[in-house]
Design a protein around this motif. Structure first.
Motif, mmCIF file in Angstrom:
data_model
loop_
_atom_site.group_PDB
_atom_site.id
_atom_site.type_symbol
_atom_site.label_atom_id
_atom_site.label_comp_id
_atom_site.label_asym_id
_atom_site.label_seq_id
_atom_site.Cartn_x
_atom_site.Cartn_y
_atom_site.Cartn_z
ATOM 1 N N SER A 35 8.219 0.699 -8.353
ATOM 2 C CA SER A 35 7.766 2.095 -8.284
ATOM 3 C C SER A 35 8.217 2.918 -9.490
ATOM 4 C CB SER A 35 8.311 2.725 -7.003
ATOM 5 O OG SER A 35 9.715 2.626 -7.013
ATOM 6 N N VAL A 40 2.788 5.733 -11.571
ATOM 7 C CA VAL A 40 3.043 6.473 -10.327
ATOM 8 C C VAL A 40 2.938 7.973 -10.598
ATOM 9 C CG1 VAL A 40 4.680 6.929 -8.465
ATOM 10 C CG2 VAL A 40 4.438 4.605 -9.351
ATOM 11 N N ALA A 58 3.299 10.012 -4.107
ATOM 12 C CA ALA A 58 2.647 8.741 -3.762
ATOM 13 C C ALA A 58 3.535 7.928 -2.828
ATOM 14 C CB ALA A 58 2.372 7.944 -5.037
ATOM 15 N N SER A 60 3.407 4.407 0.318
ATOM 16 C CA SER A 60 2.852 3.066 0.476
ATOM 17 C C SER A 60 1.620 2.967 1.384
ATOM 18 C CB SER A 60 3.945 2.100 0.939
ATOM 19 O OG SER A 60 4.801 2.727 1.855
ATOM 20 N N ASN A 61 1.336 3.951 2.185
ATOM 21 C CA ASN A 61 0.083 3.990 2.951
ATOM 22 C C ASN A 61 -0.118 5.383 3.563
ATOM 23 O OD1 ASN A 61 1.284 3.970 5.747
ATOM 24 N ND2 ASN A 61 2.043 1.997 5.027
ATOM 25 N N THR A 192 -6.277 2.358 -3.448
ATOM 26 C CA THR A 192 -5.294 1.603 -4.232
ATOM 27 C C THR A 192 -5.060 0.239 -3.558
ATOM 28 O OG1 THR A 192 -3.446 2.590 -3.006
ATOM 29 C CG2 THR A 192 -4.108 3.702 -5.024
ATOM 30 N N GLU A 194 -3.664 -0.732 -0.703
ATOM 31 C CA GLU A 194 -2.845 -0.062 0.313
ATOM 32 C C GLU A 194 -2.180 1.100 -0.409
ATOM 33 O OE1 GLU A 194 -2.530 -0.705 3.507
ATOM 34 O OE2 GLU A 194 -3.144 -2.794 3.754
ATOM 35 N N GLY A 195 -2.065 2.227 0.231
ATOM 36 C CA GLY A 195 -1.418 3.351 -0.431
ATOM 37 C C GLY A 195 -1.705 4.648 0.274
ATOM 38 N N MET A 236 5.482 3.850 -3.543
ATOM 39 C CA MET A 236 4.281 3.121 -3.986
ATOM 40 C C MET A 236 4.624 2.362 -5.257
ATOM 41 S SD MET A 236 0.606 4.604 -5.341
ATOM 42 C CE MET A 236 -0.269 4.698 -3.792
ATOM 43 N N HIS A 240 -0.105 -0.525 -7.673
ATOM 44 C CA HIS A 240 -1.036 0.229 -6.826
ATOM 45 C C HIS A 240 -1.429 1.551 -7.491
ATOM 46 C CE1 HIS A 240 0.694 -2.564 -3.880
ATOM 47 N NE2 HIS A 240 -0.465 -2.461 -3.284
ATOM 48 N N ALA A 241 -0.438 2.199 -8.103
ATOM 49 C CA ALA A 241 -0.720 3.490 -8.748
ATOM 50 C C ALA A 241 -1.653 3.309 -9.940
ATOM 51 C CB ALA A 241 0.584 4.148 -9.183
#
Ligand SMILES: Cc1ncc(COP(=O)(O)O)c(C=O)c1O
Length: 377
Positions: A35, A40, A58, A60-61, A192, A194-195, A236, A240-241
């Protein structure tokens, strides 16, 4: 044979057609995969700006985004949080994680969103938050909710998980309440994989979210590994970011695609008798996350028959949510599940959604609607 050869239409597929791969490759090749990487912050800033608010945090979900927002607001045991009965289970679970009690309100017959008229009857001295959900991307009547809550000192928190870029009264989802939570699950208009993200204009709430999302490590002091509060690891990853930033760069295009699909579906489905459709909230801009319908007796076939027939034709669907008052987990938790929720029940028993991903073609939509029309009896 013809059905066997037909192209399979999934309910939703992500459209990753911009800088996603380039940014992820950069993250991986430079080793910034946790992260701590630059994407991010860049994603938080870009998405907050897209929503028209100051801060993005941001996570994680989307479920934990809602939980974190509730924690930042100080919601806990003894409090009540009003949520729509017709929503995804995560809205209720986020409330349960705080120890507070979810209280359910039936849906509006037209918009399928929480009925503002019915909210007032559920307010008690314990009501701390009202959490409207912009169902399927259709914004709630935030003006009506605001006027109900304002004089009672009740906080509005949008569950904007399904409504990236939707607006009401010219303001975008996420900026229509004190604090809001988004999901970036793979089927969302902006994804993303999951995010999630909390967005807010409030500096103190943003600080609280940053603190609680990272195990309550002090924000502005050296790390002593002493923690003053119970925090969460809701961070996150940079990977993903990276996807989220690329998606946000194209968020308006993605939105316009969903809207064009939504309008075409609506035009075609409105021609079919016995099909009940979600109506736009006046004053709002719908982003058509999902295109759903509820089958009425006039259609001449049940919802389950139609869903099975669509499957035979290689067209995937998903049933609508079951209402919160029907959830065994919530009854066990102690929620009051008694009372009548006729709109929510009608939707749960007769509703489902059709293929709705941003990558659909007009031909795909015509094919789906032709099948729905032809199966009517
Ligand atoms: C209304 C609503 N709230 C919350 C969530 C939870 O988001 P996530 O699946 O990212 O945890 C969803 C997910 O689809 C949702 O539809």
């Amino acid at each position: 044979m013809e059905a066997f050869l037909a192209k399979f239409l999934p309910v939703c597929e992500p459209l990753l057609a911009g800088n996603e791969l380039a940014y992820v490759t950069e993250a991986v090749s430079t080793g910034w995969i946790s992260s701590a990487g630059k994407y991010v912050k860049a994603f938080e800033e870009a998405f907050a700006q897209y929503c028209g608010v100051k801060h993005g945090i941001a996570v994680s979900n989307g479920t934990v985004a809602l939980h974190l927002a509730l924690v930042a607001l100080g919601v806990g045991k003894g409090d009540e949080v009003i949520i729509p009965d017709f929503t995804m289970m995560a809205s209720a679970l986020a409330v349960c994680y705080t120890g507070a009690m979810p209280v359910f309100v039936d849906a509006d017959t037209e918009t399928w969103n929480i009925s503002p008229a019915a909210v007032a009857a559920k307010i008690t001295p314990r009501t701390k938050v009202v959490m409207p959900v912009h169902i399927f991307g259709n914004p709630c009547d935030m003006a009506a909710l605001e006027s109900i809550c304002a004089d009672k000192n009740i906080i509005l928190l949008e569950d904007a998980a399904e409504a990236h870029g939707a607006s009401f009264g010219g303001k975008r989802a996420g900026g229509l309440s004190r604090i809001a939570g988004f999901s970036f699950f793979a089927n969302k208009n902006v994804t993303t994989g999951e995010g999630g993200m909390v967005v807010t204009d409030d500096d103190d709430l943003a600080q609280a979210c940053r603190y609680y999302k990272n195990l309550c490590f002090p924000l502005d002091a050296p790390r002593t590994y002493l923690h003053a509060d119970i925090g969460f690891n809701y961070r996150m990853s940079n990977i993903h970011a990276a996807i989220g930033l690329a998606q946000t760069e194209r968020a308006d295009d993605l939105k316009q695609q969903r809207q064009a699909h939504g309008l075409l579906y609506r035009e075609r489905l409105a021609e079919i008798q016995g099909v009940c459709l979600q109506q736009d909230q006046p004053g709002g801009e719908n982003v058509f996350w999902m295109n759903g319908l509820a089958v009425t007796p006039e259609y001449g076939r049940s919802r389950d028959e139609l869903v099975a027939y669509l499957k035979e034709q290689a067209i995937d669907t998903r049933l609508f949510f079951n209402g919160m008052h029907r959830q065994p987990a919530l009854e066990k938790y102690g929620c009051d599940c008694r009372g009548a929720y006729p709109v929510s029940d009608m939707l749960a028993d007769n509703g489902f959604y059709l293929p709705s991903g941003s990558g659909l073609s007009n031909d795909d939509i015509h094919r789906v609607c032709d099948v729905v029309a032809a199966f009517r009896r």
